[in-house]
Motif scaffolding. Structure first.
Motif, PDB file in Angstrom:
ATOM      1  N   HIS A  57      -0.821  -2.291   2.681  1.00  0.00           N
ATOM      2  CA  HIS A  57      -1.654  -1.861   3.754  1.00  0.00           C
ATOM      3  C   HIS A  57      -1.492  -3.203   4.703  1.00  0.00           C
ATOM      4  O   HIS A  57      -2.882  -3.536   4.853  1.00  0.00           O
ATOM      5  N   THR A  58      -0.685  -4.203   4.231  1.00  0.00           N
ATOM      6  CA  THR A  58      -0.053  -5.211   5.107  1.00  0.00           C
ATOM      7  C   THR A  58       1.460  -5.364   5.867  1.00  0.00           C
ATOM      8  O   THR A  58       2.058  -4.675   5.419  1.00  0.00           O
ATOM      9  N   HIS A  59       1.226  -6.142   6.287  1.00  0.00           N
ATOM     10  CA  HIS A  59       2.300  -6.366   7.243  1.00  0.00           C
ATOM     11  C   HIS A  59       4.081  -7.247   6.979  1.00  0.00           C
ATOM     12  O   HIS A  59       4.621  -6.428   6.137  1.00  0.00           O
ATOM     13  N   LEU A  60       3.248  -7.895   5.406  1.00  0.00           N
ATOM     14  CA  LEU A  60       4.148  -8.102   3.891  1.00  0.00           C
ATOM     15  C   LEU A  60       4.185  -7.326   2.954  1.00  0.00           C
ATOM     16  O   LEU A  60       5.949  -7.448   3.260  1.00  0.00           O
ATOM     17  N   GLY A  61       3.284  -6.854   2.618  1.00  0.00           N
ATOM     18  CA  GLY A  61       4.161  -4.987   2.416  1.00  0.00           C
ATOM     19  C   GLY A  61       5.410  -4.513   2.932  1.00  0.00           C
ATOM     20  O   GLY A  61       6.395  -4.610   2.086  1.00  0.00           O
ATOM     21  N   VAL A  62       4.855  -4.667   3.866  1.00  0.00           N
ATOM     22  CA  VAL A  62       5.949  -3.534   4.806  1.00  0.00           C
ATOM     23  C   VAL A  62       7.386  -4.033   4.964  1.00  0.00           C
ATOM     24  O   VAL A  62       8.436  -3.613   4.377  1.00  0.00           O
ATOM     25  N   ILE A  63       6.837  -5.303   5.431  1.00  0.00           N
ATOM     26  CA  ILE A  63       8.461  -5.954   5.311  1.00  0.00           C
ATOM     27  C   ILE A  63       9.004  -6.161   4.601  1.00  0.00           C
ATOM     28  O   ILE A  63      10.723  -6.463   3.833  1.00  0.00           O
ATOM     29  N   LEU A  64       8.669  -6.040   3.250  1.00  0.00           N
ATOM     30  CA  LEU A  64       9.130  -6.485   1.812  1.00  0.00           C
ATOM     31  C   LEU A  64       9.864  -5.512   1.363  1.00  0.00           C
ATOM     32  O   LEU A  64      10.962  -5.846   1.194  1.00  0.00           O
ATOM     33  N   ALA A  65       9.381  -4.310   1.881  1.00  0.00           N
ATOM     34  CA  ALA A  65       9.840  -3.095   1.176  1.00  0.00           C
ATOM     35  C   ALA A  65      11.349  -2.431   1.886  1.00  0.00           C
ATOM     36  O   ALA A  65      11.890  -2.509   2.285  1.00  0.00           O
ATOM     37  N   HIS A  66      10.954  -3.242   3.527  1.00  0.00           N
ATOM     38  CA  HIS A  66      11.470  -2.565   4.599  1.00  0.00           C
ATOM     39  C   HIS A  66      13.641  -3.298   4.843  1.00  0.00           C
ATOM     40  O   HIS A  66      14.431  -2.834   4.772  1.00  0.00           O
ATOM     41  N   THR A  67      13.309  -4.514   3.802  1.00  0.00           N
ATOM     42  CA  THR A  67      14.241  -5.223   3.981  1.00  0.00           C
ATOM     43  C   THR A  67      15.162  -4.980   2.374  1.00  0.00           C
ATOM     44  O   THR A  67      16.034  -4.762   2.332  1.00  0.00           O
ATOM     45  N   CYS A  68      13.904  -4.392   1.487  1.00  0.00           N
ATOM     46  CA  CYS A  68      15.173  -4.004   0.079  1.00  0.00           C
ATOM     47  C   CYS A  68      15.656  -2.282   0.350  1.00  0.00           C
ATOM     48  O   CYS A  68      16.469  -2.605  -0.103  1.00  0.00           O
ATOM     49  N   LEU A  69      15.039  -2.204   1.685  1.00  0.00           N
ATOM     50  CA  LEU A  69      16.390  -0.736   1.793  1.00  0.00           C
ATOM     51  C   LEU A  69      16.776  -0.792   2.632  1.00  0.00           C
ATOM     52  O   LEU A  69      18.027  -0.393   2.986  1.00  0.00           O
ATOM     53  N   SER A  70      16.844  -2.372   3.744  1.00  0.00           N
ATOM     54  CA  SER A  70      17.757  -2.608   4.491  1.00  0.00           C
ATOM     55  C   SER A  70      19.166  -3.521   3.874  1.00  0.00           C
ATOM     56  O   SER A  70      20.143  -3.250   4.440  1.00  0.00           O
ATOM     57  N   VAL A  71      18.480  -4.162   2.924  1.00  0.00           N
ATOM     58  CA  VAL A  71      19.625  -4.844   2.265  1.00  0.00           C
ATOM     59  C   VAL A  71      21.282  -4.100   1.840  1.00  0.00           C
ATOM     60  O   VAL A  71      21.372  -4.872   2.361  1.00  0.00           O
TER      61      VAL A  71
END
Length: 263
Positions: free
Chosen positions: A125-139
Motif C-alpha cells: 500500500h505504498t508508492h515504493l511497493g508498486v514501483i518495485l513490483a512494476h519494475t520487476c514486470l517491466s524489466v
C-alpha cells in the motif's frame, strides 16, 4: 489473393477500432451509467474528471509510479543487457532465464507473491511497493527490446573510435549511445506503458494511498459503471494517437524544411 488480403486487413482494422466507436461517444453521453447509444451529449463527465480529486489523484499516482518505474527499469536493464549480450560468464543462462521469468509467470501469481513478501517488509500500500513490483514486470520487456538492438550493433564502429584515441567512456557516449538511442527510447516507452496499464498487481498492493488509475477504473466499473471511465479511455486513446502521429508529422516537417533549404 491481393484483394482478399486487402479486405482481410480492413476487417481486422474495423474489429480493432470498433470499441472506439462505442467508447468515444459514451464519454460525451448524458446517461448516468455506461449506455450506448447515448441519449444525449454534453461535456459534464469531462468536467467531472478534471475537477474530482478522486480521479485526478490516481491519475497522478499512475504517472508518478510509471515514471519512477521507467527510470529504475532502465537503470537495471542497460547494464544487465550489456553484460548478458557482450560477455560470457558462469551462470549466464540462468541470468537470462531470471530476466525473462516475469513474462512466463501469470500476473496473479506474481501479485500474491509481492503481497506476501512486501507485507513482511512493510511496503504494501505504498508508492515504493508498486514501483518495485512494476519494475520487476517491466524489466523483461525492456530487456528483450534493448538486447535485440544490441545484438545487431556493429562493434567495429566502437573499435574504430577507440583506435583513433577515444576512451571507452567517450566511445559509449558519442558512438554506442546515439546508435542505440531508438532502442533505449522504445524500451523506456514499453516500461512506462507496462507500469501505467498494469492492473492485477496494483489491485493487490497499491492500497488507497497509492491507488493507480487502472485500479480506480476497475473499482468504479465494478461498483457503479461511472461514465467517467469512458472519458479516461478517450483521453488515453487521444494521448496514444498524438504520441504515434507527432513523430511522423515532425519528421515530415523536418524533411520538408530540409528540401526548402536546399532548393
Amino acid at each position: 489473393m491481393n484483394r482478399f488480403m486487402r479486405w482481410l486487413g480492413i476487417a481486422v482494422v474495423i474489429f480493432i477500432a470498433a470499441p472506439l466507436v462505442i467508447v468515444v461517444p459514451m464519454s460525451f453521453s448524458e446517461a448516468r451509467s455506461l449506455q450506448f447509444p447515448p441519449p444525449g451529449y454534453w461535456l459534464g463527465y469531462y468536467t467531472a474528471y478534471f475537477t474530482d480529486m478522486n480521479w485526478l489523484r490516481p491519475t497522478l499516482n499512475s504517472i508518478l509510479i510509471a515514471s519512477a518505474t521507467t527510470v529504475l527499469t532502465m537503470a537495471l536493464v542497460v547494464p544487465a543487457t550489456f553484460a548478458l549480450v557482450r560477455h560470457r560468464f558462469h551462470g549466464k543462462s540462468i541470468a537470462d532465464l531470471m530476466m525473462l521469468m516475469p513474462l512466463a509467470v501469470p500476473h496473479i501469481v506474481m501479485a500474491v507473491g509481492y503481497y506476501s513478501y512486501f507485507g513482511n517488509i512493510g511496503i504494501v500500500h505504498t508508492h515504493l511497493g508498486v514501483i518495485l513490483a512494476h519494475t520487476c514486470l517491466s524489466v523483461p520487456i525492456a530487456f528483450l527490446v534493448l538486447s535485440a538492438n544490441l545484438k545487431g550493433f556493429d562493434r567495429t564502429l566502437e573499435r574504430a573510435a577507440q583506435s583513433l584515441g577515444a576512451s571507452p567512456t567517450k566511445t559509449f557516449i558519442h558512438v554506442t549511445l546515439p546508435i542505440l538511442r531508438p532502442g533505449l527510447i522504445i524500451s523506456a516507452l514499453f516500461a512506462f506503458v507496462q507500469s501505467f496499464d498494469e492492473t492485477v498487481v496494483a489491485i493487490f498492493i497499491s492500497g488507497r494511498g497509492a491507488e493507480t488509475l487502472p485500479r480506480k477504473m476497475f473499482d468504479s466499473i465494478r461498483q457503479e459503471a461511472d461514465p467517467v471511465i469512458a472519458v479516461i479511455s478517450t483521453l488515453l486513446f487521444v494521448a496514444v494517437l498524438v504520441g504515434l502521429t507527432a513523430p511522423l508529422l515532425f519528421a515530415r516537417w523536418r524533411n520538408r524544411r530540409a528540401r526548402l533549404g536546399t532548393a
